[in-house]
Design a protein around this motif. Structure first.
Motif, PDB file in Angstrom:
ATOM      1  N   GLY A  88      75.925 -20.262  19.718  1.00 16.20           N
ATOM      2  CA  GLY A  88      75.009 -19.313  19.850  1.00 16.20           C
ATOM      3  C   GLY A  88      73.615 -19.872  20.425  1.00 16.20           C
ATOM      4  N   ALA A  89      72.794 -18.822  20.502  1.00 17.82           N
ATOM      5  CA  ALA A  89      71.419 -19.287  20.816  1.00 17.82           C
ATOM      6  C   ALA A  89      70.408 -19.557  19.422  1.00 17.82           C
ATOM      7  CB  ALA A  89      70.581 -18.079  21.657  1.00 17.82           C
ATOM      8  N   THR A  90      69.768 -20.743  19.351  1.00 26.13           N
ATOM      9  CA  THR A  90      69.328 -20.906  18.185  1.00 26.13           C
ATOM     10  C   THR A  90      68.023 -20.479  18.207  1.00 26.13           C
ATOM     11  OG1 THR A  90      70.600 -23.122  18.067  1.00 26.13           O
ATOM     12  CG2 THR A  90      68.408 -23.090  16.711  1.00 26.13           C
ATOM     13  N   ARG A  91      67.442 -19.917  17.088  1.00 29.13           N
ATOM     14  CA  ARG A  91      66.246 -19.184  16.968  1.00 29.13           C
ATOM     15  C   ARG A  91      65.188 -20.116  17.207  1.00 29.13           C
ATOM     16  NH1 ARG A  91      67.124 -15.519  11.476  1.00 29.13           N
ATOM     17  NH2 ARG A  91      68.819 -14.622  12.176  1.00 29.13           N
ATOM     18  N   ARG A  92      64.066 -19.821  17.700  1.00 30.67           N
ATOM     19  CA  ARG A  92      62.777 -20.894  17.974  1.00 30.67           C
ATOM     20  C   ARG A  92      63.168 -21.893  18.857  1.00 30.67           C
ATOM     21  NH1 ARG A  92      58.918 -20.875  12.533  1.00 30.67           N
ATOM     22  NH2 ARG A  92      59.475 -18.797  11.841  1.00 30.67           N
ATOM     23  N   ASN A 169      56.905  -8.546  20.586  1.00 27.57           N
ATOM     24  CA  ASN A 169      57.468  -9.406  19.495  1.00 27.57           C
ATOM     25  C   ASN A 169      59.028  -9.582  19.730  1.00 27.57           C
ATOM     26  OD1 ASN A 169      57.656 -11.544  17.703  1.00 27.57           O
ATOM     27  ND2 ASN A 169      57.602 -10.128  16.121  1.00 27.57           N
ATOM     28  N   PRO A 170      59.737  -9.896  20.880  1.00 24.58           N
ATOM     29  CA  PRO A 170      61.159  -9.816  21.039  1.00 24.58           C
ATOM     30  C   PRO A 170      61.847 -10.900  20.389  1.00 24.58           C
ATOM     31  CG  PRO A 170      59.840 -10.665  22.935  1.00 24.58           C
ATOM     32  CD  PRO A 170      58.837 -10.300  22.090  1.00 24.58           C
ATOM     33  N   VAL A 171      63.119 -10.543  20.392  1.00 24.81           N
ATOM     34  CA  VAL A 171      63.997 -11.512  19.864  1.00 24.81           C
ATOM     35  C   VAL A 171      64.483 -12.298  21.064  1.00 24.81           C
ATOM     36  CG1 VAL A 171      66.420 -11.649  18.977  1.00 24.81           C
ATOM     37  CG2 VAL A 171      64.803 -10.149  17.888  1.00 24.81           C
ATOM     38  N   LEU A 172      64.699 -11.976  22.025  1.00 19.32           N
ATOM     39  CA  LEU A 172      65.114 -12.745  23.369  1.00 19.32           C
ATOM     40  C   LEU A 172      64.128 -12.373  24.498  1.00 19.32           C
ATOM     41  CD1 LEU A 172      67.244 -14.057  24.921  1.00 19.32           C
ATOM     42  CD2 LEU A 172      68.471 -12.155  25.677  1.00 19.32           C
ATOM     43  N   VAL A 173      63.617 -13.375  25.118  1.00 20.95           N
ATOM     44  CA  VAL A 173      62.766 -13.335  26.084  1.00 20.95           C
ATOM     45  C   VAL A 173      63.222 -14.338  27.239  1.00 20.95           C
ATOM     46  CG1 VAL A 173      60.385 -14.193  26.871  1.00 20.95           C
ATOM     47  CG2 VAL A 173      60.722 -13.855  24.683  1.00 20.95           C
ATOM     48  N   ARG A 210      58.084 -18.338  16.211  1.00 18.81           N
ATOM     49  CA  ARG A 210      58.922 -17.085  16.028  1.00 18.81           C
ATOM     50  C   ARG A 210      60.440 -17.018  15.901  1.00 18.81           C
ATOM     51  NH1 ARG A 210      53.981 -16.822  18.316  1.00 18.81           N
ATOM     52  NH2 ARG A 210      52.539 -15.183  17.905  1.00 18.81           N
ATOM     53  N   ASP A 211      61.034 -16.417  15.556  1.00 23.52           N
ATOM     54  CA  ASP A 211      62.455 -16.360  15.497  1.00 23.52           C
ATOM     55  C   ASP A 211      62.847 -15.500  16.700  1.00 23.52           C
ATOM     56  OD1 ASP A 211      62.564 -17.396  13.017  1.00 23.52           O
ATOM     57  OD2 ASP A 211      62.790 -15.431  11.813  1.00 23.52           O
ATOM     58  N   SER A 212      62.569 -16.236  17.625  1.00 27.15           N
ATOM     59  CA  SER A 212      62.977 -15.671  19.120  1.00 27.15           C
ATOM     60  C   SER A 212      63.552 -16.812  19.863  1.00 27.15           C
ATOM     61  CB  SER A 212      61.461 -15.231  19.757  1.00 27.15           C
ATOM     62  OG  SER A 212      61.170 -14.144  19.170  1.00 27.15           O
ATOM     63  N   VAL A 213      64.170 -16.472  21.037  1.00 28.52           N
ATOM     64  CA  VAL A 213      64.844 -17.394  21.952  1.00 28.52           C
ATOM     65  C   VAL A 213      64.387 -17.375  23.160  1.00 28.52           C
ATOM     66  CG1 VAL A 213      67.072 -18.149  23.050  1.00 28.52           C
ATOM     67  CG2 VAL A 213      67.052 -17.239  20.529  1.00 28.52           C
TER      68      VAL A 213
END
Length: 456
Positions: A88-92, A169-173, A210-213
């Motif tokens: 999976g995609a790791t946060r930050r 403030n997206p989760v996925l960019v 941030r908790d984003s990818v």
């Protein structure tokens, strides 16, 4: 208030008020013990991206007090993509995907955005510098994807991107592609070395806090390498290469991964509905089974990540058209082919002098594991002597310069997979039920081509 670079300020963690000297109580909001030491450096990149040159002064912290982020991953909704990312995609984290034009990078990212938008509606930001919003919507409709919950921004200006990031403030960019992004701070021409480094650094700095990818696509050179400075690959956490064979098969594998293995291989079929994961890839690299196999073909059991594949190695030798023999091989390192040819000449008595050697792998997969050495040697011997290998033969083992067949890891799953696919003669350097043991290249050649049984 001090203005020059390197000056110290004290900033209130509650309201943001700052002044040059420490106070026990903030005069703006009235909070106690909230003034934190900060440094003024207009030339530095602050953790929040552009904006204020005031940033918090970095301080060491005990490593044991840091919480682990091993399980902090987001699922992309595409199992093969998750596999390559390490689960999976790791946060930050920041991911860079490179591939030739038209291979399916945008298709993969639109599908990922659609899948993740179901879990995080309104928190998926798709930024395109190459296509319009209408083109993105048309692709999504053609792939019958649900567009609900996806925010689209079509711009090339970094400042507009950072404004949207702060607002949503997206989760996925998703940045498609990083070569199109520019900032006035680094000039007005996109794609330059300074632009790539500056814009990528700003985006990575934003996502790290941030908790984003962050997923960025990149163009590639004619040789298949990601275009731009090598430092761009050092700035991100994961570098993924998107490749294809001559058919509709796509391969996704990591060249760098700080949060997982680089040995995993994601396999997709490009269809009218987009990229579809291949559910059972073990046999896709094998040609249709025949009663008589042509000369120059041998099968090997190889590991890619935690999966076993049976691959067909194809070899051809022909009289050299020039004074110097040449090796043509793009799926297996040509230096390895030359080394195997030298071992066969010295240890098996077969000559390749004056011969051009052509090597191919069925299905277009690139092989780097040493376990293919023995099968490659058998395929080259078969091609040179024009004697075919019997159908149902699988070989795996590393070949030393002394001509010894060396054992390779995980013999049990290799043998099990080969047996399940109908292979009845399996050769390896290690003893195992159902496996014929061979110790050197001479005994392997004798067993495969001479009708003698190897030690079992």
């Amino acid at each position: 208030m001090a203005k020059k670079n390197g000056s110290i300020l004290y900033k209130c963690s509650n309201c943001g008020y700052s002044q040059p000297r420490w106070l026990g109580r903030c005069p703006e909001c009235g909070e106690w013990n909230c003034m934190e030491e900060c440094i003024v450096d207009s030339s530095a990149v602050s953790p929040a991206g552009r904006g204020s040159p005031v940033s918090e002064k970095a301080k060491p912290i005990p490593l044991e007090s840091v919480s682990s982020q091993d399980s902090a991953r987001y699922s992309t909704g595409i199992p093969e993509f998750d596999r390559v990312l390490g689960g999976g995609a790791t946060r930050r984290s920041a991911v860079l995907i490179g591939g030739e034009p038209g291979i399916g990078k945008s298709t993969l990212l639109v599908q990922t955005a659609s899948k993740m938008a179901a879990s995080f509606p309104g928190k998926i930001l798709y930024i395109s510098g190459e296509e319009s919003a209408a083109q993105i919507k048309e692709r999504a409709e053609r792939l019958t994807l649900n567009c609900k919950g996806i925010e689209v921004l079509c711009t090339m200006r970094l400042e507009d991107i950072l404004d949207s990031l702060e607002k949503i403030n997206p989760v996925l960019v998703i940045i498609d592609s990083i070569q199109t992004v520019y900032s006035a701070e680094a000039g007005l021409v996109p794609g330059t070395v300074n632009q790539l480094k500056y814009c990528a650094n700003e985006l990575v700095s934003w996502v790290k806090n941030r908790d984003s990818v962050l997923i960025m696509t990149a163009h590639v050179t004619k040789e298949g390498a990601i275009a731009g400075p090598k430092t761009l690959e050092h700035m991100v956490d994961t570098v993924i290469s998107f490749e294809r064979n001559s058919d509709d098969v796509r391969f996704l594998h990591a060249q760098k991964n700080r949060f997982g293995s680089v040995d995993e291989l994601g396999i997709f079929n490009m269809t009218e509905k987009g990229l579809e994961p291949v559910l059972n890839p073990a046999t896709m690299f094998l040609s249709e089974r025949r009663e008589v196999q042509p000369a120059g073909v041998a099968c090997a059991a190889v590991f890619e990540g935690n999966r076993v594949f049976l691959v067909e190695i194809q070899a051809l030798t022909a009289p050299a058209k020039a004074a110097v023999s040449r090796v043509f091989s793009d799926k297996i390192d040509s230096a390895r082919v030359s080394r195997i040819a030298a071992i066969l000449e010295k240890r098996a008595g077969i000559k390749f002098l004056g011969q051009d050697i052509y090597i191919n792998v069925a299905g277009g997969i690139r092989l780097s594991e040493s376990a293919v050495d023995a099968a490659l040697a058998v395929a080259m011997y078969s091609a040179r002597t024009d004697i075919p290998v019997a159908v149902g033969t699988a070989i795996f083992g590393e070949l030393s310069l002394a001509g010894e067949i060396r054992a390779v890891p995980k013999i049990k799953p290799r043998a099990k997979t080969a047996e399940s696919l109908g292979f009845t003669r399996i050769y390896s350097a290690e003893k195992h039920p159902g496996v014929l043991q061979v110790r050197d290249i001479a005994s392997l050649i004798k067993s495969v081509f001479g009708g003698s049984k190897a030690e079992s």
